[in-house]
Design a protein around this motif. Structure first.
Motif, PDB file in Angstrom:
ATOM      1  N   ILE A 251     -70.279 -42.990  -9.448  1.00  0.00           N
ATOM      2  CA  ILE A 251     -71.180 -43.897  -8.733  1.00  0.00           C
ATOM      3  C   ILE A 251     -72.552 -43.906  -9.402  1.00  0.00           C
ATOM      4  O   ILE A 251     -73.146 -44.963  -9.639  1.00  0.00           O
ATOM      5  CB  ILE A 251     -71.296 -43.481  -7.252  1.00  0.00           C
ATOM      6  CG1 ILE A 251     -69.977 -43.743  -6.521  1.00  0.00           C
ATOM      7  CG2 ILE A 251     -72.444 -44.243  -6.565  1.00  0.00           C
ATOM      8  CD1 ILE A 251     -69.949 -43.228  -5.091  1.00  0.00           C
ATOM      9  N   ARG A 252     -73.058 -42.721  -9.717  1.00  0.00           N
ATOM     10  CA  ARG A 252     -74.391 -42.629 -10.332  1.00  0.00           C
ATOM     11  C   ARG A 252     -74.444 -43.367 -11.669  1.00  0.00           C
ATOM     12  O   ARG A 252     -75.478 -43.932 -12.041  1.00  0.00           O
ATOM     13  CB  ARG A 252     -74.776 -41.161 -10.530  1.00  0.00           C
ATOM     14  CG  ARG A 252     -76.262 -40.972 -10.884  1.00  0.00           C
ATOM     15  CD  ARG A 252     -76.594 -39.519 -11.127  1.00  0.00           C
ATOM     16  NE  ARG A 252     -76.380 -38.696  -9.949  1.00  0.00           N
ATOM     17  CZ  ARG A 252     -77.240 -38.581  -8.946  1.00  0.00           C
ATOM     18  NH1 ARG A 252     -78.375 -39.274  -8.964  1.00  0.00           N
ATOM     19  NH2 ARG A 252     -76.962 -37.789  -7.923  1.00  0.00           N
ATOM     20  N   SER A 253     -73.330 -43.387 -12.378  1.00  0.00           N
ATOM     21  CA  SER A 253     -73.296 -44.059 -13.687  1.00  0.00           C
ATOM     22  C   SER A 253     -73.348 -45.577 -13.556  1.00  0.00           C
ATOM     23  O   SER A 253     -73.551 -46.287 -14.555  1.00  0.00           O
ATOM     24  CB  SER A 253     -72.034 -43.658 -14.447  1.00  0.00           C
ATOM     25  OG  SER A 253     -70.878 -44.277 -13.873  1.00  0.00           O
ATOM     26  N   GLY A 254     -73.113 -46.094 -12.331  1.00  0.00           N
ATOM     27  CA  GLY A 254     -73.128 -47.540 -12.128  1.00  0.00           C
ATOM     28  C   GLY A 254     -71.868 -48.228 -12.603  1.00  0.00           C
ATOM     29  O   GLY A 254     -71.855 -49.449 -12.806  1.00  0.00           O
ATOM     30  N   ASP A 255     -70.790 -47.475 -12.766  1.00  0.00           N
ATOM     31  CA  ASP A 255     -69.522 -48.018 -13.263  1.00  0.00           C
ATOM     32  C   ASP A 255     -68.538 -48.132 -12.102  1.00  0.00           C
ATOM     33  O   ASP A 255     -67.902 -47.146 -11.712  1.00  0.00           O
ATOM     34  CB  ASP A 255     -68.972 -47.083 -14.342  1.00  0.00           C
ATOM     35  CG  ASP A 255     -67.692 -47.616 -14.989  1.00  0.00           C
ATOM     36  OD1 ASP A 255     -67.044 -48.510 -14.401  1.00  0.00           O
ATOM     37  OD2 ASP A 255     -67.336 -47.122 -16.075  1.00  0.00           O
ATOM     38  N   PRO A 256     -68.377 -49.333 -11.545  1.00  0.00           N
ATOM     39  CA  PRO A 256     -67.494 -49.479 -10.372  1.00  0.00           C
ATOM     40  C   PRO A 256     -66.038 -49.160 -10.664  1.00  0.00           C
ATOM     41  O   PRO A 256     -65.336 -48.652  -9.790  1.00  0.00           O
ATOM     42  CB  PRO A 256     -67.677 -50.943  -9.962  1.00  0.00           C
ATOM     43  CG  PRO A 256     -68.209 -51.624 -11.173  1.00  0.00           C
ATOM     44  CD  PRO A 256     -69.017 -50.605 -11.908  1.00  0.00           C
ATOM     45  N   LEU A 257     -65.557 -49.441 -11.879  1.00  0.00           N
ATOM     46  CA  LEU A 257     -64.161 -49.132 -12.203  1.00  0.00           C
ATOM     47  C   LEU A 257     -63.944 -47.628 -12.210  1.00  0.00           C
ATOM     48  O   LEU A 257     -62.958 -47.128 -11.647  1.00  0.00           O
ATOM     49  CB  LEU A 257     -63.785 -49.729 -13.567  1.00  0.00           C
ATOM     50  CG  LEU A 257     -62.361 -49.419 -14.047  1.00  0.00           C
ATOM     51  CD1 LEU A 257     -61.336 -49.922 -13.035  1.00  0.00           C
ATOM     52  CD2 LEU A 257     -62.112 -50.023 -15.423  1.00  0.00           C
ATOM     53  N   ALA A 258     -64.852 -46.891 -12.820  1.00  0.00           N
ATOM     54  CA  ALA A 258     -64.731 -45.432 -12.849  1.00  0.00           C
ATOM     55  C   ALA A 258     -64.829 -44.856 -11.442  1.00  0.00           C
ATOM     56  O   ALA A 258     -64.095 -43.917 -11.084  1.00  0.00           O
ATOM     57  CB  ALA A 258     -65.823 -44.832 -13.736  1.00  0.00           C
TER      58      ALA A 258
END
Length: 230
Positions: free
Chosen positions: A194-201
């Motif tokens: 979530i913190r990375s801003g990657d919705p797929l991850a």
């Protein structure tokens, strides 16, 4: 005063039947009362110091939730864990939380990750067999935070009402070697994604986490055959 004796002292300023329901529900979900346990109405009246009416009303609520089975003129017993019901509850929860995580990762990744990490830091400190109850409570708090952040709390209450059978499965799963550590690792992966801003991850990490208990239903059924509805 023992824990059970203390909780048996009811608050007479609150609805008595509701309190009895809450106490018995907690005992069933925590497996203090295991599937197949006979519930004596007379014993419950004596324990709580009440008449038959609030006990009857509390048991009716539990029956509606699928947590007990009532055999008229015979017995009232704690119901076995319904796997079909657990799968449906998990489907609903997964659908809701995947969308919540996707949106939060796009809209407020840092704030959401910080809120989740606050819960996770406390959960990491209670990964021992002596603290199952607290670990389990903090696990719910972790997921509740997602609903709070996404402003969908009514859905949280709906999910909680429908999750009684999968909650009991999880209580059988938690004591298995390495399970609590796996939960903590999964939560870290969700927070980091979530913190990375990657919705797929983020959704991938969440999907893996929520599939854990249902993926080993066969093993749970082998270890606890009398607890599972066939």
């Amino acid at each position: 005063m023992s824990g059970r004796l203390k909780e048996s002292v009811l608050d007479r300023s609150r609805q008595v039947a509701l309190q009895i329901h809450e106490i018995l529900r907690r005992r069933i979900l925590s497996l203090e009362l295991v599937p197949g346990t006979v519930l004596s109405r007379a014993s419950l009246q004596l324990e709580f110091g009440v008449s038959q009416t609030p006990v009857r009303d509390a048991l009716m609520r539990l029956q509606e939730e699928g947590l007990i089975e009532v055999y008229p003129q015979y017995a009232t017993v704690v119901a076995r864990i319904d796997i079909a019901n657990a799968r449906q509850a998990q489907f609903m929860r997964l659908s809701i939380e995947l969308e919540a995580v996707r949106r939060l990762t796009l809209e407020s990744p840092v704030e959401t990750a910080d809120a989740l990490l606050n819960v996770l830091a406390r959960q990491e400190r209670v990964t021992s067999p002596q603290t199952y109850d607290l670990f389990d409570s903090l696990d719910r708090d972790f997921h509740r935070t997602l609903y709070e952040r996404a402003e969908i709390m009514e859905l949280w209450f709906t999910v909680r009402r429908q999750s009684v059978h999968i909650d009991r499965l999880r209580r059988l799963n938690l004591p298995m070697p390495g399970k609590m550590q796996t939960v903590v690792e999964d939560h870290h992966n969700i927070v980091d994604s979530i913190r990375s801003g990657d919705p797929l991850a983020a959704t991938t990490a969440l999907r893996k986490h929520l599939s854990g208990t249902l993926s080993i239903i066969g093993l749970i059924s082998q270890q606890f055959p009398d607890y599972i509805k066939r």
